[in-house]
Design an enzyme around this catalytic site. Structure first.
Site, PDB file in Angstrom:
ATOM      1  N   TYR A 131     -10.994  38.717 -11.953  1.00  0.00           N
ATOM      2  CA  TYR A 131     -12.321  38.248 -11.574  1.00  0.00           C
ATOM      3  C   TYR A 131     -12.968  39.256 -10.641  1.00  0.00           C
ATOM      4  O   TYR A 131     -12.344  39.712  -9.679  1.00  0.00           O
ATOM      5  CB  TYR A 131     -12.223  36.891 -10.876  1.00  0.00           C
ATOM      6  CG  TYR A 131     -13.534  36.349 -10.384  1.00  0.00           C
ATOM      7  CD1 TYR A 131     -14.505  35.907 -11.275  1.00  0.00           C
ATOM      8  CD2 TYR A 131     -13.819  36.267  -9.022  1.00  0.00           C
ATOM      9  CE1 TYR A 131     -15.714  35.398 -10.826  1.00  0.00           C
ATOM     10  CE2 TYR A 131     -15.016  35.761  -8.556  1.00  0.00           C
ATOM     11  CZ  TYR A 131     -15.970  35.330  -9.467  1.00  0.00           C
ATOM     12  OH  TYR A 131     -17.166  34.833  -9.022  1.00  0.00           O
ATOM     13  N   ASP A 189     -10.726  46.903  -7.841  1.00  0.00           N
ATOM     14  CA  ASP A 189     -11.316  45.783  -7.118  1.00  0.00           C
ATOM     15  C   ASP A 189     -10.277  45.310  -6.101  1.00  0.00           C
ATOM     16  O   ASP A 189      -9.349  44.580  -6.437  1.00  0.00           O
ATOM     17  CB  ASP A 189     -11.677  44.659  -8.083  1.00  0.00           C
ATOM     18  CG  ASP A 189     -12.375  43.500  -7.386  1.00  0.00           C
ATOM     19  OD1 ASP A 189     -12.218  43.359  -6.158  1.00  0.00           O
ATOM     20  OD2 ASP A 189     -13.066  42.724  -8.073  1.00  0.00           O
ATOM     21  N   LYS A 221     -13.812  40.342   1.839  1.00  0.00           N
ATOM     22  CA  LYS A 221     -12.961  39.429   2.589  1.00  0.00           C
ATOM     23  C   LYS A 221     -12.534  39.993   3.945  1.00  0.00           C
ATOM     24  O   LYS A 221     -13.303  39.966   4.887  1.00  0.00           O
ATOM     25  CB  LYS A 221     -11.764  38.997   1.731  1.00  0.00           C
ATOM     26  CG  LYS A 221     -12.200  38.267   0.456  1.00  0.00           C
ATOM     27  CD  LYS A 221     -11.069  37.625  -0.273  1.00  0.00           C
ATOM     28  CE  LYS A 221     -11.528  36.996  -1.587  1.00  0.00           C
ATOM     29  NZ  LYS A 221     -12.469  35.885  -1.450  1.00  0.00           N
TER      30      LYS A 221
END
Length: 406
Positions: free
Chosen positions: A145, A240, A268
């Site tokens: 994702y 990613d 994050k």
């Protein structure tokens, strides 16, 4: 807040927010609960809900909180920054300092651009890869994702490696027509796709450790093979590392596995729990961004003072190698305890206890929640260790899982 008031709040939320939540992962329907709890505060490894329940939190803002909730040093850094203003839309010293910290930590990053979310970073990295290579196609992997970017919300069609079809309404089929989807950890299928589509391939984007289909480590040689395929085809390799960055090592998965991408996406932890993300990489590629190059990307709140203050507070402390040694020790303790009753996959400070099916996971979720232990309301997400999770919290979680298995 009494339970009845919580239900009233849930009813109010559904009247003004689609589905009652501002991100689908906050819904608890998949685990058999009609309504989510509402958080009142967080402290260390714990959350307190509006109706007074104290929960041991293994979600930790989906991995953003490496020092736990309301970390005093981070809170103080944000407070001091806020006193001087919350946003300027103009350069600040902290932007430079945070960029320097990222460049120092992440092996492949020579230049970095700050943005506000992982989705924005992924979208921008893909645009940059296309602009730098003058190619259109993107190869991604099923189960990985990369935010809700139209071109990356694709799933495989028929066949082992195919052009993507939209995975959600609202994404035109011609947007995903340039997206190729391959099975994760299948280097043979990826090589076949690169051989077939490689002439127009702008980049290969991958979670170097998958974190959105449960934790799945890269197979031996997989990341190295992707590097070789990109070099051979003239495409860019994009990691990613929104989840893995500063979590499984200070320099992320690329430090842990020794494979350097051309571009890296961060989020994050890099924002210290505030909305901040980044993408960076080779200087010659990053120089293609406006204003130094022709590929346009902009953001009013990019590098805002509060988020950069939080990020700096966290990243500076993560220079200490002992932190990752301790996270590894705690992760191993958690893994050993949970492995007694099922398969556990772990890489550093992220882990997944795989359930046999969604019904078993839903039952486990409800069992743990009743005992004050909060895990993600989806079996496809990870448990995120923080430095606020001590042996007491780990043992309590293991005991609760033991009780479920019994």
């Amino acid at each position: 807040m009494a339970v009845g008031i919580r239900s009233q709040l849930w009813s109010r939320a559904q009247r003004v927010i689609p589905g009652g939540v501002n991100s689908p992962v906050r819904s608890m329907k998949a685990v058999g609960l009609d309504e989510p709890f509402f958080v009142r505060l967080g402290e260390g490894a714990y959350l307190e809900t509006g109706d007074g329940q104290r929960l041991l939190d293994w979600v930790c803002s989906w991995g953003a909180l490496i020092f736990g909730h309301a970390d005093p040093e981070t809170v103080e850094a944000v407070r001091e920054a806020a006193l001087a203003g919350t946003s300027y839309g103009a350069p600040t010293e902290r932007e430079v300092l945070l960029a320097e910290e990222i460049v120092d930590a992440v092996p492949s990053v020579e230049l970095v651009r700050l943005v506000s979310s992982g989705t924005e970073a992924a979208m921008s990295a893909i645009r940059l890869a296309r602009g730098a290579t003058r190619r259109d196609r993107v190869l991604k992997f099923a189960g990985c994702y990369h935010g809700h970017v139209d071109a990356l919300l694709a799933e495989a069609g028929s066949g082992v490696a195919t052009l993507g079809i939209p995975a959600t309404p609202g994404v035109p089929s011609d947007v995903t027509a340039h997206t190729i989807v391959c099975p994760y950890n299948d280097l043979e299928a990826t090589a076949a796709a690169v051989a077939h589509y490689g002439e127009g391939l702008a980049c290969v984007i991958v979670e170097p450790v998958a974190g959105n289909m449960g934790v799945v480590a890269p197979a031996p040689g997989f990341l190295e093979g992707l590097r070789q395929l990109c070099d051979a085809s003239g495409s860019l390799l994009v990691f990613d590392e929104v989840i893995t960055g500063f979590r499984i090592a200070r320099g992320g998965a690329q430090e842990r596995y020794g494979v350097l991408p051309d571009l890296t996406i961060l989020g994050k932890i890099v924002g210290g729990g505030l909305p901040l993300a980044a993408f960076g990489g080779r200087a010659d590629v990053m120089q293609q961004l406006a204003p130094s190059g022709p590929v346009y990307q902009a953001g009013t709140l990019s590098g805002n003072p509060l988020a950069t203050a939080a990020g700096l507070s966290v990243l500076r402390r993560l220079r200490d190698p002992a932190i990752y040694e301790e996270l590894e020790r705690r992760g191993a303790r958690l893994e050993a305890g949970l492995s007694a009753h099922g398969r556990v996959a772990r890489v550093g400070a992220m882990a997944t206890r795989f359930a046999a099916d969604v019904d078993e996971y839903a039952a486990l979720f409800r069992h743990l929640l009743e005992r004050g232990v909060y895990i993600a309301p989806s079996q496809y997400e990870a448990m995120f260790l923080s430095l606020a999770h001590g042996d007491e919290e780990i043992d309590r979680t293991i005991e609760a899982v033991d009780a479920f298995a019994a």
